[in-house]
Design a protein around this motif. Structure first.
Motif, PDB file in Angstrom:
ATOM      1  N   GLU A 120       0.683  -1.187  -0.059  1.00 51.73           N
ATOM      2  CA  GLU A 120       0.121   0.006   0.035  1.00 51.73           C
ATOM      3  C   GLU A 120       0.890   1.232  -0.028  1.00 51.73           C
ATOM      4  OE1 GLU A 120      -3.562   1.983   2.502  1.00 51.73           O
ATOM      5  OE2 GLU A 120      -3.505   0.078   2.140  1.00 51.73           O
ATOM      6  N   ARG A 124       0.285   4.789  -2.171  1.00 55.42           N
ATOM      7  CA  ARG A 124       0.129   6.259  -1.558  1.00 55.42           C
ATOM      8  C   ARG A 124       1.146   7.053  -1.930  1.00 55.42           C
ATOM      9  NH1 ARG A 124      -3.415   6.427   2.639  1.00 55.42           N
ATOM     10  NH2 ARG A 124      -4.542   4.565   3.294  1.00 55.42           N
ATOM     11  N   GLU A 210      -8.037   3.025  -6.370  1.00 51.60           N
ATOM     12  CA  GLU A 210      -9.209   3.965  -6.253  1.00 51.60           C
ATOM     13  C   GLU A 210      -9.588   3.949  -4.699  1.00 51.60           C
ATOM     14  OE1 GLU A 210      -9.085   1.847  -8.521  1.00 51.60           O
ATOM     15  OE2 GLU A 210      -8.692   3.025 -10.414  1.00 51.60           O
ATOM     16  N   ALA A 211      -9.615   2.881  -4.204  1.00 51.90           N
ATOM     17  CA  ALA A 211      -9.862   2.633  -2.590  1.00 51.90           C
ATOM     18  C   ALA A 211      -9.002   3.543  -1.878  1.00 51.90           C
ATOM     19  CB  ALA A 211      -9.924   1.184  -2.200  1.00 51.90           C
ATOM     20  N   VAL A 212      -7.811   3.267  -2.219  1.00 51.60           N
ATOM     21  CA  VAL A 212      -6.915   4.071  -1.276  1.00 51.60           C
ATOM     22  C   VAL A 212      -6.803   5.740  -1.712  1.00 51.60           C
ATOM     23  CG1 VAL A 212      -4.466   4.707  -1.287  1.00 51.60           C
ATOM     24  CG2 VAL A 212      -5.143   2.281  -1.338  1.00 51.60           C
ATOM     25  N   ARG A 213      -7.053   5.857  -2.738  1.00 48.57           N
ATOM     26  CA  ARG A 213      -7.305   7.585  -2.986  1.00 48.57           C
ATOM     27  C   ARG A 213      -8.594   7.952  -2.187  1.00 48.57           C
ATOM     28  NH1 ARG A 213      -5.769   7.434  -9.502  1.00 48.57           N
ATOM     29  NH2 ARG A 213      -3.673   7.735  -9.186  1.00 48.57           N
ATOM     30  N   ALA A 214      -9.592   7.281  -2.357  1.00 49.63           N
ATOM     31  CA  ALA A 214     -10.768   7.642  -1.631  1.00 49.63           C
ATOM     32  C   ALA A 214     -10.750   7.808  -0.109  1.00 49.63           C
ATOM     33  CB  ALA A 214     -12.063   6.746  -1.987  1.00 49.63           C
ATOM     34  N   SER A 215      -9.908   6.699   0.350  1.00 50.84           N
ATOM     35  CA  SER A 215      -9.592   6.867   1.895  1.00 50.84           C
ATOM     36  C   SER A 215      -8.568   8.043   2.127  1.00 50.84           C
ATOM     37  CB  SER A 215      -8.813   5.514   2.235  1.00 50.84           C
ATOM     38  OG  SER A 215      -8.468   5.647   3.584  1.00 50.84           O
ATOM     39  N   ILE A 216      -7.752   8.353   1.395  1.00 51.64           N
ATOM     40  CA  ILE A 216      -6.892   9.674   1.771  1.00 51.64           C
ATOM     41  C   ILE A 216      -7.872  10.967   1.549  1.00 51.64           C
ATOM     42  CG2 ILE A 216      -5.132  11.114   0.404  1.00 51.64           C
ATOM     43  CD1 ILE A 216      -3.838   8.648  -0.493  1.00 51.64           C
ATOM     44  N   ARG A 218     -11.019  11.208   2.222  1.00 50.13           N
ATOM     45  CA  ARG A 218     -11.736  11.298   3.300  1.00 50.13           C
ATOM     46  C   ARG A 218     -10.964  11.947   4.548  1.00 50.13           C
ATOM     47  NH1 ARG A 218     -13.696   6.026   1.739  1.00 50.13           N
ATOM     48  NH2 ARG A 218     -12.293   5.061   3.255  1.00 50.13           N
ATOM     49  N   VAL A 219      -9.834  11.620   4.665  1.00 54.39           N
ATOM     50  CA  VAL A 219      -9.161  11.926   5.791  1.00 54.39           C
ATOM     51  C   VAL A 219      -8.674  13.535   5.651  1.00 54.39           C
ATOM     52  CG1 VAL A 219      -6.864  11.923   6.958  1.00 54.39           C
ATOM     53  CG2 VAL A 219      -7.991   9.863   6.450  1.00 54.39           C
ATOM     54  N   SER A 221     -10.323  15.585   3.770  1.00 58.17           N
ATOM     55  CA  SER A 221     -11.371  16.487   3.759  1.00 58.17           C
ATOM     56  C   SER A 221     -12.156  16.930   4.852  1.00 58.17           C
ATOM     57  CB  SER A 221     -12.659  15.774   2.878  1.00 58.17           C
ATOM     58  OG  SER A 221     -13.214  14.938   3.807  1.00 58.17           O
TER      59      SER A 221
END
Length: 221
Positions: A120, A124, A210-216, A218-219, A221
């Motif tokens: 991961e 990232r 895409e899941a990693v980017r979405a997690s980043i 969220r943090v 924002s």
């Protein structure tokens, strides 16, 4: 043209990045590496070939055309000017480049094997694909430089290459980002070598980036 304060900031960023590589334990026994930071469209700062205890005053200013513009470089360091300048020419958004002989990544370079993206941190920190191999050529030679240019053209989204039988070349928007990716790649190479003993690494599932980017996001924002 970069002003003096910007050049000073970039010099300190290179020094800090070099120190962090040693703190992370990703350097070779010799401590060999070279780091650079773009100053403007035609110039960049370049370190000597051994960067343990690097100081800003040791950095030289060189042109993308290969000319030494300010400071001093040992003859062994002048060989690598073209290795850096070819990346800056090919990638206008690259702000810094780091070359190391990090042991695990260099094992993949010696084996002439691309390093898969299966950890991961690589996702990232900017390398969401395998690290490709540039065919061997003497350091700084036309063969080596053409090989780097060719791989960068064929792989427009890679942020790193393995130099066959040599080492690792990483590039990013700034020295800190490039340094983080060096660490991520070295850790991933170590993990790949260890995983080989227990059956081998496994690729990410579809949609992992895409899941990693979405997690980043969220943090952030």
């Amino acid at each position: 043209m970069t002003d003096r304060s910007d050049a000073t900031d970039r010099a300190h960023q290179l020094v800090e990045a070099a120190g962090q590589l040693f703190e992370a334990g990703v350097m070779s026994h010799s401590g060999h590496a070279n780091l650079s930071a773009r100053l403007d469209a035609e110039r960049f700062l370049l370190s000597p070939g051994f960067v343990r205890g690097l100081r800003p005053g040791q950095l030289a200013t060189v042109g993308l055309d290969g000319r030494l513009l300010d400071g001093e470089l040992q003859s062994v360091s002048t060989e690598i000017i073209t290795m850096h300048s070819v990346v800056y020419r090919a990638r206008p958004l690259v702000g810094a480049i780091i070359h190391t002989h990090s042991p695990a990544a260099t094992a993949f370079a010696v084996a002439n094997r691309p390093l898969p993206c299966r950890t991961e941190p690589m996702l990232r920190f900017g390398q969401a694909e395998e690290v490709p191999v540039v065919p061997w050529g003497p350091r700084g030679s036309d063969v080596s430089v053409r090989g780097i240019a060719d791989v960068l053209e064929r792989r427009p989204t890679t942020a790193a290459v393995l130099l066959a039988n040599h080492g690792l070349l990483v590039f990013g928007p700034d020295a800190a980002a490039a340094g983080r990716l060096v660490v991520a790649i070295e850790e991933s190479a170590e993990a790949e070598i260890a995983a080989a003993a227990i059956g081998g690494g496994v690729d990410f599932p579809d949609g992992a980036l895409e899941a990693v980017r979405a997690s980043i996001a969220r943090v952030a924002s």
